[in-house]
Design an enzyme around this catalytic site. Structure first.
Site, PDB file in Angstrom:
ATOM      1  N   HIS A 126       0.861  -1.178   0.000  1.00 36.88           N
ATOM      2  CA  HIS A 126       0.000   0.000   0.000  1.00 36.88           C
ATOM      3  C   HIS A 126       0.900   1.232   0.000  1.00 36.88           C
ATOM      4  CE1 HIS A 126      -2.903   2.922   1.640  1.00 36.88           C
ATOM      5  NE2 HIS A 126      -3.869   2.082   1.303  1.00 36.88           N
ATOM      6  N   ASP A 133       3.074  -4.765   8.082  1.00 36.33           N
ATOM      7  CA  ASP A 133       1.830  -4.026   7.923  1.00 36.33           C
ATOM      8  C   ASP A 133       0.686  -5.037   7.912  1.00 36.33           C
ATOM      9  OD1 ASP A 133      -0.354  -2.564   7.143  1.00 36.33           O
ATOM     10  OD2 ASP A 133       0.434  -1.960   5.196  1.00 36.33           O
ATOM     11  N   GLN A 155      -4.416  -5.814   6.365  1.00 36.38           N
ATOM     12  CA  GLN A 155      -5.365  -6.755   5.763  1.00 36.38           C
ATOM     13  C   GLN A 155      -5.339  -8.129   6.419  1.00 36.38           C
ATOM     14  OE1 GLN A 155      -7.568  -5.863   3.429  1.00 36.38           O
ATOM     15  NE2 GLN A 155      -6.764  -3.794   3.230  1.00 36.38           N
ATOM     16  N   LYS A 164     -10.536  -1.971   9.986  1.00 34.90           N
ATOM     17  CA  LYS A 164     -10.658  -3.028   8.972  1.00 34.90           C
ATOM     18  C   LYS A 164     -11.027  -4.339   9.669  1.00 34.90           C
ATOM     19  CE  LYS A 164      -8.042  -0.510   5.585  1.00 34.90           C
ATOM     20  NZ  LYS A 164      -7.137  -0.497   4.438  1.00 34.90           N
ATOM     21  N   CYS A 182      -5.005   2.600  -3.680  1.00 36.10           N
ATOM     22  CA  CYS A 182      -3.865   3.220  -2.982  1.00 36.10           C
ATOM     23  C   CYS A 182      -2.627   2.335  -3.071  1.00 36.10           C
ATOM     24  CB  CYS A 182      -4.199   3.509  -1.524  1.00 36.10           C
ATOM     25  SG  CYS A 182      -5.528   4.704  -1.302  1.00 36.10           S
TER      26      CYS A 182
END
Length: 392
Positions: free
Chosen positions: A112, A188, A191, A214, A351
């Site tokens: 991202h 990260d 997700q 999320k 993004c």
């Protein structure tokens, strides 16, 4: 498996639309919203400031949320820092480490923008950045990361799951590779957290970052930065709430996590996040992962069978399915699905322009799933896309 119909009652908007954009933000359950209302209506005060009953209640609920999140991710509360989103957390690392000219960062092409730009900006300070490639399905070979590491590498920063392809990184192996060379690792988890089991201690990474809005089902404006050793990172912001003692000549910071949370935080948001994480925990993240994968794999298979539709990403995917309809702009496809079937999907570059550039298209349509989606909603999506192909 949990009772999906019962779960759906906790997300009222699902009575109005078919929501397949949880990769951008999930819906928040009424239980979490109610906990935020309780803050405003029953005990609202500031966190860590004041001895009166409302201040104590506020501080207790806020810190309870921290313990809940830390336990869920299996990390220490003292290194669990609340942020306003994942982007802020990554920037806090990039700005909080002390860099020298010639230092080196390794990241990947399937990140991202939030896990690319903070490192790219370090080039202005003389830091070198290597962006490791991937295949056309968004998979990165850990050997390529190993080969990119040099004797000047300070950090390897990778996503756990690609928001474009749904491909999964072997972050434990990547962390082991980096640590062999005394290199820090950042994962990260935007997700992954809440969509699949995450055990930060097992992964072993130095930094783990996730938004609250999320997979954790929390409100927007919340995020988490988990730091293995808080002493290696300097606070980006200082001020109220971060200091133990101040004179006109100097100041002494509080220990972590307080030193990283300057000013009044998003108190109701954090309290709502804590309740949302409890909600995810009660359902069971393993069951959520199984359900989302089944929906995504069924969707990908059925979309690929439609003439004129191209599906991207690996077969072993998480709850993310990117696709395109030949001859149509992805934004047009998304608008038609919305207007004709009340289906909400994401369209565009997500993004993550370098990721989409890998497959040589100008954006994709992305259906992304959460614990509340159903097989019937997949059926509606497939029928909607079939109708669109007749227009192309």
């Amino acid at each position: 498996m949990y009772d999906i119909l019962s779960v759906r009652k906790d997300f009222p908007v699902l009575e109005e639309v078919i929501y397949l954009d949880s990769g951008a933000t999930t819906q928040t359950p009424v239980q979490a919203v109610n906990s935020m209302n309780d803050y405003f209506f029953k005990y609202a005060a500031n966190h860590g400031r004041g001895a009166h009953r409302l201040a104590r209640q506020t501080t207790d609920h806020y810190e309870d949320a921290r313990d809940t999140v830390a336990e869920f991710l299996n990390t220490g509360s003292d290194g669990t820092v609340f942020t306003k989103n994942a982007t802020e957390g990554i920037n806090m690392v990039s700005l909080g480490l002390k860099w020298e000219t010639g230092d080196h960062v390794v990241t990947t092409v399937v990140e991202h923008h939030s896990n690319l730009l903070p490192w790219m900006r370090l080039r202005e300070q003389g830091v070198e950045v290597t962006v490791v490639g991937s295949d056309r399905e968004g998979r990165v070979d850990p050997k390529d990361i190993d080969e990119a590491i040099t004797d000047r590498t300070r950090l390897v920063s990778v996503n756990h799951v690609s928001n474009v392809f749904g491909s999964v990184r072997d972050v434990k192996k990547i962390t082991q590779i980096a640590h062999r060379s005394d290199v820090l690792t950042l994962v990260d988890g935007s997700q992954s957290a809440g969509h699949m089991p995450v055990d930060i201690k097992d992964i072993g990474c130095d930094f783990f970052i996730t938004p609250g809005h999320k997979g954790l089902l929390g409100p927007q404006g919340t995020g988490v930065l988990c730091i293995k050793d808080p002493d290696i990172l300097e606070p980006v912001y200082v001020g109220g709430g971060t200091v133990h003692a101040v004179t006109t000549e100097s100041y002494e910071l509080e220990p972590s996590p307080s030193k990283f949370e300057a000013g009044t935080p998003n108190i109701p948001g954090v309290i709502g996040l804590g309740r949302a994480v409890e909600y995810v925990k009660d359902i069971g993240v393993e069951a959520i992962e199984k359900h989302e994968k089944e929906l995504a794999q069924d969707t990908a298979t059925r979309l690929a069978e439609i003439e004129g539709v191209e599906v991207y990403g690996p077969k072993d995917r998480t709850g993310v399915v990117p696709f395109n309809v030949q001859g149509m702009n992805p934004h047009d496809v998304a608008m038609i699905l919305d207007e004709t079937r009340n289906i909400c999907v994401r369209s565009g570059y997500h993004c993550a322009m370098p990721s989409v550039d890998l497959i040589g298209v100008e954006g994709t349509v992305r259906a992304s799933f959460a614990l509340y989606n159903t097989k019937e909603e997949v059926d509606s999506l497939i029928k909607g896309v079939e109708q669109i192909t007749m227009l192309a």
